[in-house]
Design a protein around this motif. Structure first.
Motif, short mmCIF file in Angstrom:
data_model
loop_
_atom_site.label_atom_id
_atom_site.label_comp_id
_atom_site.label_asym_id
_atom_site.label_seq_id
_atom_site.Cartn_x
_atom_site.Cartn_y
_atom_site.Cartn_z
N ALA A 1 0.86 -1.19 0.00
CA ALA A 1 0.00 0.00 0.00
C ALA A 1 0.89 1.23 0.00
N PHE A 2 1.71 1.34 -1.03
CA PHE A 2 2.64 2.46 -1.16
C PHE A 2 1.87 3.77 -1.16
N GLY A 3 2.31 4.71 -0.31
CA GLY A 3 1.59 5.97 -0.16
C GLY A 3 0.70 6.00 1.06
N THR A 4 0.84 4.99 1.95
CA THR A 4 0.09 5.01 3.20
C THR A 4 0.37 6.28 3.99
N SER A 5 1.61 6.72 3.97
CA SER A 5 2.02 7.95 4.65
C SER A 5 3.02 8.67 3.77
N VAL A 6 3.07 10.00 3.90
CA VAL A 6 4.02 10.81 3.12
C VAL A 6 4.52 11.96 3.99
N ALA A 7 5.73 12.43 3.70
CA ALA A 7 6.30 13.57 4.41
C ALA A 7 7.36 14.21 3.53
N MET A 8 7.54 15.52 3.66
CA MET A 8 8.60 16.25 2.97
C MET A 8 9.65 16.65 4.00
N LEU A 9 10.94 16.47 3.65
CA LEU A 9 12.01 16.82 4.57
C LEU A 9 13.31 17.03 3.81
N ASP A 10 14.22 17.81 4.40
CA ASP A 10 15.57 17.95 3.85
C ASP A 10 16.44 16.96 4.59
N PHE A 11 16.42 15.73 4.13
CA PHE A 11 17.04 14.62 4.84
C PHE A 11 18.56 14.67 4.77
N ASP A 12 19.11 15.09 3.63
CA ASP A 12 20.56 15.09 3.47
C ASP A 12 21.19 16.47 3.68
N GLY A 13 20.37 17.47 4.01
CA GLY A 13 20.91 18.79 4.34
C GLY A 13 21.44 19.57 3.17
N ASP A 14 20.96 19.28 1.95
CA ASP A 14 21.47 20.00 0.78
C ASP A 14 20.60 21.20 0.41
#
Length: 507
Positions: free
Chosen positions: A53-66
Motif C-alpha cells: 500500500a505504497f503511499g500510506t504515509s508521506v512527508a517532505m524533509l531535507d534529509f541530506d541537508g542540501d
C-alpha cells in the motif's frame, strides 16, 4: 543498538501522468483555480514488488541537508524480504532523471505496520531533518516509534526510540506530533497509543510524550484522561491519542498538544468523540493544568453531537486566520462520520489568550466544495458516501497570510447487486484557501485521482496521506497526495499547473 543502514540505489520511478482534455475546456476554466493543464502531475509509482500500500504515509524533509526537499513515503503492507507484511519506508531524492528511491528502511518484525505515520524534525540538531516513523503493530501490537537520521552525509542510522512503549495491543506509534512543549529550544514529540489498557479500562488509550535533549535522545512520560487536571474521564474504548497535533493555542509561545479521543461517549451519545488540549509550559512541559475539553455539546460550538460522529479523528494546527503579529495557532478537527452532516465535516476553532475558543468557529462540509465540470474536469464532489475530514493538513499554498487547509476525503466501495453495478466513490483531497475572515474565504477545490490516473480514479483511499513543502522554485508549498490503493504518490508541483497550483499571490 542502532541499526546501521547505507544508501541504496534504485531505478527512478518517476513519470508524468497525462490525460488530454479538449482545448475548449482548458480555455474556459476559471483563472482563480489551480487546475492541471492538461491534467499533468508527477507520480511516483511504487518501486516495490509486493502487493503493498505504497503511499500510506508521506512527508517532505531535507534529509541530506542540501537545501532541497526529499519525499518520504510509507507502505505498511509491503514484504521487503518476504514473509509476513511488516512495512517499509523509502526516501526519494529528486535527480536529473526524476524522483529516485535513495534510502530504504524496514523491520524484521511481522505485522509491525512500519510507516503507518511519519513526522519530521531536526532532533539531533545537525542541520538535517530527521524522520520519525510510527510502527503501531510492533511487538504484538504494543507499537513503537523509530528515528531515522544522518551520522554523516552518506550514512544514516535507525534507532528505536519507543519500542513497545505501551502494553501489548496499545498500538503506540498510531499518531505523531512534533513541537517544543517545555520551551527548552529542543524538539520534542508525542505519539498516540489509542488502544492502551490500564486501570481496568480496555483500549482507553494514552499518549507517550518524549522531551528531546538535542542529541537525538529523549525523556519519556505518559499522559491520559487520568492525568491530574484533565477533564472528562477514562472509559473503555475511548481511543485517547488516536490523533495528536502540536500548536501554540494560548499565545504564550510554548507549544501545546491537542489530543483526539474519537470514541469518547459524550452528550448521551455513543462514540461521539471529544478533544483535549493540554498546555505546555516553560521548564515543565505538558500537564493537565488549564486543560480544555471540547466536543460539539460545548456552548457555541457549531453542530450537534451524534452517535458515531468520531469527533477528533483527525487534527491539524496552524494560524488559519493569518494574524499579522504571528498570533496563536488555530485547530482544525475532523468529524468524518458526522451524523448531522452525512458524509463528514471539519470544525475549525480559533486560538486565543485563554486557549481555543468557539467564537468565530467554522463548520465545513462537502457542500462547501461544489463541483464545476468546466473549471475542474475529472474532479469529484464529496457526497454522503464519503468520509470528509478523515485526514487534515495545514499548508501555505500561497493565497494569503493565513494557512490553508487540505482535507482528506475517504471514498466508499459499494456492494454490487447484479444486475446493478454501482461505481465506487473515490477518495479525494479538498483544499480550503483561507483568509483572515474565513477558512473558506479565498476559494475551494477538490482533487481526485480521476484527474490524473485510471487506477487512482477508483482508489477510495486517494487522499488519506497528505504532505506539503516548497519543492519547486515557487516560494509556497506544493502538495503531495498518497494514493495507497493504486500504490502511487502524486506530486502537485507549481510548475505543472495553469496559473500556478499555489493560486493567487499573497495578499
Amino acid at each position: 543498538m542502532p541499526t546501521a543502514l547505507t544508501k541504496t540505489s534504485k531505478p527512478f520511478v518517476w513519470r508524468v501522468v497525462h490525460r488530454a482534455i479538449p482545448l475548449t475546456l482548458a480555455l474556459m476554466a476559471g483563472a482563480t483555480y489551480a487546475d492541471p493543464e492538461p491534467d499533468l502531475a508527477l507520480a511516483i509509482v511504487s518501486p516495490n514488488d509486493g502487493a503493498g500500500a505504497f503511499g500510506t504515509s508521506v512527508a517532505m524533509l531535507d534529509f541530506d541537508g542540501d537545501g532541497k526537499l526529499e519525499l518520504a513515503a510509507g507502505d505498511i503492507s509491503e514484504n521487503p524480504k518476504g514473509g509476513s507484511a511488516r512495512g517499509i519506508v523509502q526516501i526519494f531524492r529528486r535527480t536529473a532523471f526524476g524522483w529516485q528511491a535513495s534510502w530504504s528502511y524496514d523491520l524484521q518484525n511481522a505485522s509491525a505496520r512500519f510507516g503507518a505515520v511519519l513526522a519530521v524534525g531536526d532532533f539531533d540538531e545537525d542541520g538535517r531533518d530527521d524522520l520519525l516513523v510510527g510502527a503501531p503493530g510492533l511487538n504484538t501490537g504494543g507499537g513503537g516509534v523509530y528515528l531515522i537520521r544522518h551520522t554523516a552525509p552518506d550514512n544514516t542510522i535507525m534507532t528505536a526510540v519507543i519500542a513497545n512503549g505501551g502494553p501489548s495491543g496499545g498500538e503506540c506509534g498510531s499518531s505523531l506530533a512534533v513541537g517544543d512543549f517545555n520551551d527548552d529550544d529542543h524538539l520534542d514529540f508525542a505519539t498516540g497509543c489509542p488502544l492502551a489498557s490500564f486501570d481496568s479500562f480496555v483500549s482507553v488509550g494514552w499518549v507517550e510524550r518524549a522531551y528531546g535533549n538535542g542529541g537525538g535522545a529523549f525523556d519519556f512520560g505518559f499522559l491520559s484522561q487520568q492525568t491530574a487536571g484533565v477533564g472528562g474521564g477514562a472509559e473503555t474504548g475511548d481511543g485517547f491519542g488516536a490523533s495528536v497535533a502540536a500548536g501554540d493555542f494560548n499565545c504564550d509561545h510554548v507549544d501545546d498538544l491537542a489530543i483526539g479521543v474519537p470514541f469518547e461517549d459524550v452528550d448521551a451519545g455513543m462514540e461521539t468523540g471529544a478533544l483535549h488540549i493540554l498546555l505546555g509550559a516553560m521548564g515543565t512541559g505538558l500537564s493537565g493544568t488549564g486543560s480544555q475539553l471540547w466536543h460539539q455539546g460545548v456552548a457555541d460550538v457549531p453542530g450537534v453531537s451524534g452517535d458515531g460522529d468520531h469527533f477528533g479523528a483527525a487534527l491539524a494546527a496552524a494560524d488559519f486566520d493569518g494574524s499579522l503579529l504571528g498570533g496563536c495557532d488555530d485547530l482544525a478537527i475532523g468529524i468524518p462520520d458526522d451524523a448531522e452532516n452525512e458524509g463528514g465535516a471539519v470544525l475549525v476553532l480559533s486560538g486565543g489568550a485563554a486557549g481555543l475558543t468557539a467564537t468565530g468557529a467554522e463548520l465545513i462540509t462537502g457542500l462547501n466544495f461544489p463541483q464545476d465540470e468546466v473549471a475542474h474536469p475529472g474532479a469529484q464532489t464529496p457526497s454522503n458516501n464519503h468520509r470528509f475530514g478523515v485526514t487534515l493538513l495545514a499548508a501555505a499554498l500561497g493565497r494569503g497570510r493565513a494557512a490553508d487547509l487540505v482535507i482528506g476525503v475517504e471514498g466508499w466501495t459499494p456492494v454490487s447487486v447484479p444486475p446493478i453495478e454501482i461505481p465506487p466513490q473515490p477518495g479525494m483531497a479538498c483544499i480550503a484557501y483561507a483568509t483572515s475572515a474565513s477558512v473558506l474565504g479565498n476559494g475551494q477545490q477538490c482533487i481526485s485521482g480521476g484527474q490524473f490516473d485510471a487506477a487512482a480514479a477508483i482508489d477510495v483511499h486517494f487522499g488519506l496521506a497528505l504532505a506539503a513543502g516548497p519543492i519547486d522554485s515557487a516560494p509556497d508549498d506544493d502538495l503531495v497526495i498518497g494514493s495507497p490503493g493504486s500504490k502511487q504518490v502524486f506530486i502537485l508541483e507549481n510548475a505543472l499547473f495553469r496559473n500556478d497550483f499555489e493560486g493567487n499571490a499573497d495578499q
